[in-house]
Enzyme design. Structure first.
Site, PDB file in Angstrom:
ATOM      1  N   SER A  39       0.806  -1.227   0.000  1.00 28.89           N
ATOM      2  CA  SER A  39       0.000   0.000   0.000  1.00 28.89           C
ATOM      3  C   SER A  39       0.838   1.276   0.000  1.00 28.89           C
ATOM      4  O   SER A  39       0.319   2.344  -0.305  1.00 28.89           O
ATOM      5  CB  SER A  39      -0.944   0.014   1.208  1.00 28.89           C
ATOM      6  OG  SER A  39      -0.221   0.141   2.415  1.00 28.89           O
ATOM      7  N   LYS A  99       0.969   4.658   6.984  1.00 27.25           N
ATOM      8  CA  LYS A  99       0.461   5.444   5.865  1.00 27.25           C
ATOM      9  C   LYS A  99       1.118   6.826   5.905  1.00 27.25           C
ATOM     10  O   LYS A  99       1.830   7.177   6.841  1.00 27.25           O
ATOM     11  CB  LYS A  99      -1.064   5.614   5.949  1.00 27.25           C
ATOM     12  CG  LYS A  99      -1.863   4.340   6.034  1.00 27.25           C
ATOM     13  CD  LYS A  99      -1.906   3.570   4.739  1.00 27.25           C
ATOM     14  CE  LYS A  99      -2.765   2.316   4.865  1.00 27.25           C
ATOM     15  NZ  LYS A  99      -2.699   1.454   3.665  1.00 27.25           N
TER      16      LYS A  99
END
Length: 258
Positions: A39, A99
């Site tokens: 990701s 993230k």
């Protein structure tokens, strides 16, 4: 032959000491973190190993050594900055995520045709060629990458468009794009006070703050869930096992995270 053996031995010693440091300092200052998914490509690859700076934003209930910090609030540290790569505790399921911090409290965040908008203004976005990788199983979970040139057979070349994204504070980083997906056009998200909005750099392969927590997304992340900032990759392996020496990626050892 002797130089090759010596080189392998030096690499093994580097990994050994990295793991020793992880064991000694995890509780007080740093937390080791393995990248399990794609990701955050191409900033972080599956199999990257890094230390999370738990003191970057001050201690919280999730980063405090020995549980000595107050449950509400943080001790010491600076404010998170837009563009930081952050490890945090998922607000619902309690797992650790990594993230990029995109939205600060009070920000209005929206995706329009794959372009990030912050406070109703599009961020800078410049083409930067292609990110290319083999279509092959990656990491312990043996995940296959997603490609913009699908279908790609095993052993083929997987491509994604790469862009350099520049946030309002001047921070730049690369992002990957496969094509228009369900999270490339979103409603406007207003970040509540005391919360943050996170996104993965691999924009079409990231379950992040664009996805509601009801749908197993990250949603808005409370400040007390931040564990720390990721600053540098210490070790990297592309293989299924750490012991597959031939899959190590020495060019990523000690690489600064941008």
């Amino acid at each position: 032959m002797g130089d090759a053996v010596e080189g392998i031995w030096e690499t093994i010693k580097t990994v050994f000491w990295a793991l020793v440091i992880a064991g000694v300092f995890r509780t007080l200052f740093f937390q080791p973190f393995w990248i399990p998914s794609g990701s955050m490509k191409d900033t972080l690859l599956i199999g990257d190993f890094l230390f999370v700076n738990k003191m970057a934003y001050g201690y919280s209930q999730y980063s405090c050594p020995f549980g000595l910090c107050p449950i509400d609030g943080r001790l010491m540290g600076s404010e998170p900055e837009r563009g930081d790569v952050v490890v945090f505790r998922h607000p619902v399921n309690g797992t650790d995520f990594i993230k990029r911090l995109i939205g600060l409290p009070g920000d209005r965040i929206q995706m329009k045709d794959g372009v990030l908008h912050i406070n109703d203004e599009p961020v800078g976005m410049e083409p930067d060629g292609l990110f290319i990788e083999d279509m092959a199983p990656q990491g312990p979970q043996q995940l296959l990458p997603r490609c913009s040139n699908d279908p790609v057979g095993q052993g083929g070349t997987c491509e994604k468009a790469r862009f350099i994204e520049t946030l309002p504070n001047g921070t730049s980083h690369s992002i990957l794009d496969i094509g228009l997906g369900p999270n490339d056009n979103t409603p406007i998200f207003t970040v509540p006070e005391g919360h943050y909005f996170f996104m993965g750099d691999n924009r079409d392969n990231s379950t992040d703050s664009r996805v509601n927590q009801i749908a197993r997304g990250v949603g808005m992340v409370p400040a007390e869930n931040l564990i720390g900032r990721a600053d540098r990759i210490m070790f990297s392996s592309a293989g299924k096992s750490l012991f597959f020496v031939w899959t190590w990626r020495p060019d990523r050892f000690f690489k600064r995270i941008e």
